[in-house]
Design an enzyme around this catalytic site. Structure first.
Site, PDB file in Angstrom:
ATOM      1  N   SER A  21      81.089  40.634  34.717  1.00  0.00           N
ATOM      2  CA  SER A  21      81.863  41.841  34.996  1.00  0.00           C
ATOM      3  C   SER A  21      81.697  42.270  36.444  1.00  0.00           C
ATOM      4  O   SER A  21      80.605  42.224  37.000  1.00  0.00           O
ATOM      5  CB  SER A  21      81.419  42.983  34.087  1.00  0.00           C
ATOM      6  OG  SER A  21      82.183  44.133  34.370  1.00  0.00           O
ATOM      7  N   SER A  46      84.385  46.623  34.846  1.00  0.00           N
ATOM      8  CA  SER A  46      84.162  47.750  33.940  1.00  0.00           C
ATOM      9  C   SER A  46      85.244  48.802  34.181  1.00  0.00           C
ATOM     10  O   SER A  46      85.415  49.280  35.307  1.00  0.00           O
ATOM     11  CB  SER A  46      82.782  48.366  34.170  1.00  0.00           C
ATOM     12  OG  SER A  46      81.783  47.449  33.809  1.00  0.00           O
ATOM     13  N   ASN A  69      74.740  45.719  45.810  1.00  0.00           N
ATOM     14  CA  ASN A  69      76.070  46.315  45.835  1.00  0.00           C
ATOM     15  C   ASN A  69      76.057  47.697  45.227  1.00  0.00           C
ATOM     16  O   ASN A  69      75.277  48.007  44.329  1.00  0.00           O
ATOM     17  CB  ASN A  69      77.085  45.408  45.108  1.00  0.00           C
ATOM     18  CG  ASN A  69      77.220  45.764  43.642  1.00  0.00           C
ATOM     19  OD1 ASN A  69      77.946  46.695  43.269  1.00  0.00           O
ATOM     20  ND2 ASN A  69      76.485  45.038  42.806  1.00  0.00           N
ATOM     21  N   ASN A 125      79.204  48.586  29.204  1.00  0.00           N
ATOM     22  CA  ASN A 125      78.359  48.664  30.393  1.00  0.00           C
ATOM     23  C   ASN A 125      77.447  49.877  30.250  1.00  0.00           C
ATOM     24  O   ASN A 125      77.846  51.005  30.526  1.00  0.00           O
ATOM     25  CB  ASN A 125      79.238  48.748  31.646  1.00  0.00           C
ATOM     26  CG  ASN A 125      78.415  48.816  32.923  1.00  0.00           C
ATOM     27  OD1 ASN A 125      77.181  48.949  32.880  1.00  0.00           O
ATOM     28  ND2 ASN A 125      79.073  48.749  34.055  1.00  0.00           N
ATOM     29  N   CYS A 128      74.880  50.250  34.598  1.00  0.00           N
ATOM     30  CA  CYS A 128      75.140  50.276  36.032  1.00  0.00           C
ATOM     31  C   CYS A 128      74.091  51.153  36.716  1.00  0.00           C
ATOM     32  O   CYS A 128      73.925  52.316  36.362  1.00  0.00           O
ATOM     33  CB  CYS A 128      76.538  50.799  36.318  1.00  0.00           C
ATOM     34  SG  CYS A 128      76.939  50.674  38.057  1.00  0.00           S
ATOM     35  N   ASN A 190      71.953  43.494  33.840  1.00  0.00           N
ATOM     36  CA  ASN A 190      72.719  44.063  34.936  1.00  0.00           C
ATOM     37  C   ASN A 190      71.806  44.057  36.162  1.00  0.00           C
ATOM     38  O   ASN A 190      70.690  43.549  36.110  1.00  0.00           O
ATOM     39  CB  ASN A 190      73.180  45.481  34.587  1.00  0.00           C
ATOM     40  CG  ASN A 190      74.482  45.840  35.310  1.00  0.00           C
ATOM     41  OD1 ASN A 190      74.632  45.553  36.506  1.00  0.00           O
ATOM     42  ND2 ASN A 190      75.411  46.457  34.612  1.00  0.00           N
ATOM     43  N   GLY A 241      72.336  36.787  35.685  1.00  0.00           N
ATOM     44  CA  GLY A 241      71.428  37.090  36.784  1.00  0.00           C
ATOM     45  C   GLY A 241      71.031  35.842  37.540  1.00  0.00           C
ATOM     46  O   GLY A 241      70.199  35.077  37.084  1.00  0.00           O
ATOM     47  N   GLY A 263      77.910  35.829  38.340  1.00  0.00           N
ATOM     48  CA  GLY A 263      78.410  36.902  39.185  1.00  0.00           C
ATOM     49  C   GLY A 263      78.348  36.531  40.651  1.00  0.00           C
ATOM     50  O   GLY A 263      79.255  35.913  41.195  1.00  0.00           O
TER      51      GLY A 263
END
Ligand SMILES: Cc1cc2nc3c(=O)[nH]c(=O)nc-3n(C[C@H](O)[C@H](O)[C@H](O)COP(=O)(O)OP(=O)(O)OC[C@H]3O[C@@H](n4cnc5c(N)ncnc54)[C@H](O)[C@@H]3O)c2cc1C
Ligand SMILES: Cc1cc2nc3c(=O)[nH]c(=O)nc-3n(C[C@H](O)[C@H](O)[C@H](O)COP(=O)(O)OP(=O)(O)OC[C@H]3O[C@@H](n4cnc5c(N)ncnc54)[C@H](O)[C@@H]3O)c2cc1C
Ligand SMILES: Cc1cc2nc3c(=O)[nH]c(=O)nc-3n(C[C@H](O)[C@H](O)[C@H](O)COP(=O)(O)O)c2cc1C
Ligand SMILES: Cc1cc2nc3c(=O)[nH]c(=O)nc-3n(C[C@H](O)[C@H](O)[C@H](O)COP(=O)(O)O)c2cc1C
Ligand code: FES
Ligand code: FES
Lengths: 303, 258, 303, 258
Positions: A21, A46, A69, A125, A128, A190, A241, A263
């Site tokens: 995502s 998301s 980020n 999610n 975050c 995440n 990850g 990602g």
């Protein structure tokens, strides 16, 4: 014969690699591109109730071995996202609709919309690390998470995955709560809450100060999360990850993941990374006379 | 390594009305057509094409809003943050080629003129609204034997758009490729002209950019990331893009008709 | 003039670099070596009540940008450590005696011994992520931590620092508890709980399965911890995690650290790293007409 | 990059009684005197000197306990984990030098014999308890014109310790440096002999190692990390070490008198 095939929560993926995502998933056609490049499934950006422009730049710090980020969850809002889903579906692979919200009922509403738009699964999610009031702040509390999952499960018929944060010592308790609430799977991890500072300017670099750490630097933490989760819950786990190579992916599988999401590597190495990971895993499986699903969690057998 | 770095401005060169070049030392390889993400602390971080690719690099800024205003006001000794260079730059064409720059787009294509080390294999067409916005003409002449200039208002060179001028040039001369950067509307018509004359092209596109490095998707056109899959695309790729000259995305990723 | 000088909790360091706990600090002479190479202070290996041999090998995983270690807290035990301290003192820099224990009274006993042996300060290891019953398991609970700190403060007169774990969302609550209990400073961060898996052998690499992530990969997390702590507590903070260059060190200082500890870099770059960091910082201070202490926390002024 | 890697054994060579060489491909530069951390899953990970430094590398194992037994039992096609090479190796001496290997220490110094590309600048002295433990004699002869052999029991060559033999050699020939590896007791007497003859030396030491990469401190002798500051030290450095031949550390870091 397709050795790479995996099955999780009733979904069949032609291979265990997924676009994570946030990776270009604001637009439907990018998801199609990822599928064309070999992703076995894709996760949308998301999406929330309303359009969000995200934070102003800088929103990204780049380093040899990681990114930090703080995009700020920019997204067109669930109403406009229907159009993107309509194009995304042309990719021909399962789409996980990722959603974030500040209330249980909003989560349920967004999930329903994603199902209507044709999502094969919903990804919550809950993790975050840099958006105030969303994500991680609720994702560290097992009861809140159980409530969200229960409500969402009641409003959709597609499988529901909860994406969890590693920024807590309660990851496993939260995962158990997801399972108790009939959640169909866990996505971990995440990003980790992080900052970067510019010595020259004597200030944090990101406009939001805080961001999320991703890329190769977080792989050992993601692997640990998946390894622990595999011991604690029975529902399938998707590992995320720092996956960049077929070996990274295989480490996650052996730790207990039924699929992996990619990602940062999409920025660091391009979309070709899906094909490379799949080719590498396929050669390994062929040489070892194995199928993907045989290897899920094998690292637990010998400690 | 594209990571965040801080550089000190060595030189500030006014190039034309509201157009300024900033020069700074940066020990990274940059190819023509690539861009940096340029950070002005407290203001913003924005994409800027590499206008000088040597060791002393440069960016050339047209003032249009907050960030570009802050950049234009910098003095020698000031510092800026740099990430990159990012993106796919221009590929050196085989054979003879014509480089076309429109407005600030001239800054992005000038290094492409200089990548030819033969003044006869590269011709140049520079266009702008008026004479004060024609930049780098001398630089172009140092690298090419045929530099054509156009202005919309006729204050310099050919009176009309650079696309109209290029149409004329293509009638008289043949090229193996056209390399271009400029406003999307200009590129749209230029692509039509190239198709008409059967010339392949490489064009540098612009979209709203946040991460600049292929992650966030804010710059996507037809599923392609302008920052990572571009900004330079071949004419044949651009022809297939449904959103080219028709639509772009806003900061929330919503489709905006052009 | 010595621009690099810092003061924290009443201790004066000739420069803000310290050897982190666990780096060769089992033996007194290694601490002297670190001091000779320029460390402004040194921390001992974490010492416990009894001798421990640690885990069997593999105890270390090495990667381009990180280590994962699970040494298992090998140490000669507090009784034998007196001899090491006797040699360590010849280094001529302040020594922080690091200790770990399973009970409040053991912590107090160990701290007293360290003071007797000549330690200038005590560092409580409340954060080892891989030793069962010690470290992190107690270090995530503010009340337990407050108790330990209070008891230790009652039994020594040297300053007491608490080394905290980032493996929790409660880092700041724990730090407040330390301050409430009259702790003199915070050290952050210890390693992040992590694992590594060998695809070829289909098993975890470390004999203990779990280890702690350190090195450049964790710097963004360490910086975040220090930045947050600076906003939350008034006692001095020592930053640890991924410091390799003078800029890394300066980032920690600007985030709010009064000193930094260097761990993994001692393996990756050698003991010369202390001199290099100090030289770099000194040049920067000279060019900017500043002293070290002026820069502590400056990154908070502009967000 | 010293990171963890898994290699496949290509060849297993019995060298002598209880001594086995394992060969494997590994694309990393290793210098004579460096060592690997070698992992046998489920058993242990132990330090082993590099006995072949080319692309097809080698380690030579003497069976003394669990890990070395497991290593000695491996077959071609089996896999082992490798980290490294670590440590400071032998520096190529200026002038003529004598390489001295005692027991399994021969494996560590043989690559140092081969680093000279002139058979006349390097002489060799190999010693062991008996003939069956003299290894790599032929390899030494391929690289040096003067290879001397000793055994404690006289079953091969000079009857006596390698140190006694070296003492004799140094009486007759002069060298700019002695390079050595072997049991610490041997090195202790060898260092005395070198001092007597006024020859500088480089000697490879052993201590109990856990991390192998300069972090944990378990291998420390007099504040120096054998794994990172050594394992090769100059004779003048070793002379200053109070613990040399006197004490070592156990796994908990306690000082044990020797
Ligand atoms: C690959 C690329 C290369 C570029 N090279 C140059 C160059 O060499 N010289 C130059 O002067 N300009 C260049 N630009 C355009 C430049 O980035 C924008 O003019 C600048 O970001 C405007 O910022 P502002 O705050 O001054 O204006 P704003 O008031 O913020 O915006 C003015 C207009 O600029 C555009 N814009 C704003 N932010 C961005 C952004 N992050 N990304 C893209 N467009 C944006 C928007 O269309 C907006 O309407 C380039 C853009 C891209 C994508
Ligand atoms: C730099 C270095 C290079 C070496 N090179 C070689 C070589 O080329 N060939 C070879 O056969 N041996 C070599 N050794 C010695 C080898 O590491 C030990 O023999 C081996 O670790 C013994 O393990 P084990 O399980 O078989 O025996 P154990 O039964 O565990 O121990 C036997 C003895 O070996 C020593 N030892 C055990 N573990 C270690 C360890 N982790 N580090 C150091 N010593 C240990 C102890 O003194 C112990 O008494 C080297 C050692 C070092 C430090
Ligand atoms: C630029 C960027 C944007 C992201 N956006 C989201 C998001 O919208 N939702 C989400 O659940 N995760 C988001 N993530 C987290 C990733 O999905 C992923 O969990 C994390 O980056 C770790 O994987 P990686 O190391 O492969 O990048 C984002 C990550 C990055 C780098
Ligand atoms: C091999 C090794 C051993 C360590 N042992 C200890 C220890 O005994 N006590 C402790 O508090 N921290 C220990 N640590 C953690 C370090 O002190 C430090 O907090 C961590 O490594 C992060 O810093 P770095 O990135 O500079 O290594 C150890 C770290 C390593 C790599
Ligand atoms: S700007 Fe983020 S993908 Fe292009
Ligand atoms: S073995 Fe760890 S420092 Fe040498």
């Amino acid at each position: 014969m397709n050795r790479l095939k995996v099955e999780l929560a009733g979904l069949e993926l032609s291979n265990p690699t997924m676009l994570a995502s946030g990776m270009m998933g604001e637009t439907g056609m990018s998801l199609v591109e990822a599928a064309r490049n070999g992703a076995g499934a894709v996760v949308t950006k998301s999406v929330g109730m309303e359009p969000r422009t995200g934070y102003i730049n800088p929103t990204l710090v780049e380093h040899d071995d990681y990114y930090i980020n703080a995009m700020g969850l920019p997204n067109p809002g669930i109403a406009d996202y229907g159009e993107e889903m309509a194009s995304a579906i042309k990719g021909g692979v399962p789409i996980f609709g990722s959603i974030f919200a500040a209330s249980v009922s909003d989560f349920a509403h967004l999930a329903g919309k994603m199902e209507d738009y044709g999502a094969s699964a919903v990804e919550l999610n809950l993790s975050c690390p840099h958006a105030k009031g969303y994500g991680m702040e609720m994702g560290i509390d097992p009861d809140i998470v159980a409530n969200i999952v229960k409500e969402v499960k009641g409003s959709v018929s597609v499988p529901v995955f909860a994406k969890l944060t590693p920024n807590t010592h309660r990851l496993l308790d939260v995962a158990e709560a997801v399972q108790r609430a009939d959640g169909d799977g866990i996505v971990a991890i995440n990003t980790l809450k992080a900052i970067a500072i510019s010595v020259e300017f004597r200030r944090p670099i990101l406009s939001n100060v805080y961001g999320g750490l991703s890329g190769p630097a977080v792989k050992p933490i993601g692997l640990r999360a998946v390894y622990d989760l595999y011991d604690r819950v029975d529902i399938p786990i998707i590992g995320v990850g720092g996956v960049e190579t077929w070996k990274d992916a295989m480490e996650y599988i052996m730790a207990g993941a039924s699929a992996v999401q990619v990602g940062s590597a999409v920025g660091r190495h391009g979309l070709g990374v899906f094909g490379e990971i799949c080719n590498g895993m396929d050669s390994y499986l062929e040489e070892n006379g194995a199928e993907m699903m045989d290897l899920v969690g094998v690292a637990h057998e010998r400690k | 390594m594209n990571g965040n770095e801080v550089v000190t401005i060595k030189e500030v060169v006014p190039e034309g009305k509201g157009i300024t070049t900033l020069r700074f030392e940066l020990d990274r390889t940059a190819r023509p057509g690539q861009f940096f993400m340029v950070w002005v602390p407290g203001v913003d971080e924005v994409p800027m094409s590499v206008s000088y690719t040597g060791r002393v690099k440069g960016i050339t800024v047209r003032e249009v809003g907050t960030a570009t205003k802050a950049l234009s006001g910098l003095k020698g000794g000031d510092m800026i943050g740099i990430r990159g260079p990012y993106g796919r730059g221009f590929a050196m064409p085989k054979g003879k080629f014509l480089v076309v720059g429109g407005g600030t787009g001239i800054a992005a294509v000038l290094p492409a003129v200089e990548m030819a080390d033969d003044k006869d294999i590269v011709d140049v067409a520079l266009g702008a609204r008026n004479a004060s916005e024609i930049i780098f003409e001398e630089r172009a002449e140092n690298a090419s034997n045929h530099v054509h200039v156009s202005t919309d208002d006729g204050t310099r060179g050919f009176h009309g758009t650079v696309v109209a001028m290029v149409d004329d040039i293509l009638k008289k001369h043949s090229y193996d490729q056209v390399i271009a950067c400029g406003p999307e509307k200009m590129l749209y018509y230029l692509l039509e002209v190239c198709k008409k004359h059967g010339v392949e092209s490489q064009m540098s596109l612009e979209r709203f950019m946040k991460c600049g490095s292929g992650l966030c998707g804010s710059c996507v056109i037809d599923g392609k990331r302008v920052c990572a899959d571009g900004p330079v695309f071949y004419g044949r790729e651009i022809s297939d893009m449904l959103e080219f000259s028709k639509a772009k995305r806003d900061e929330a990723g919503r489709l905006i008709k052009l």
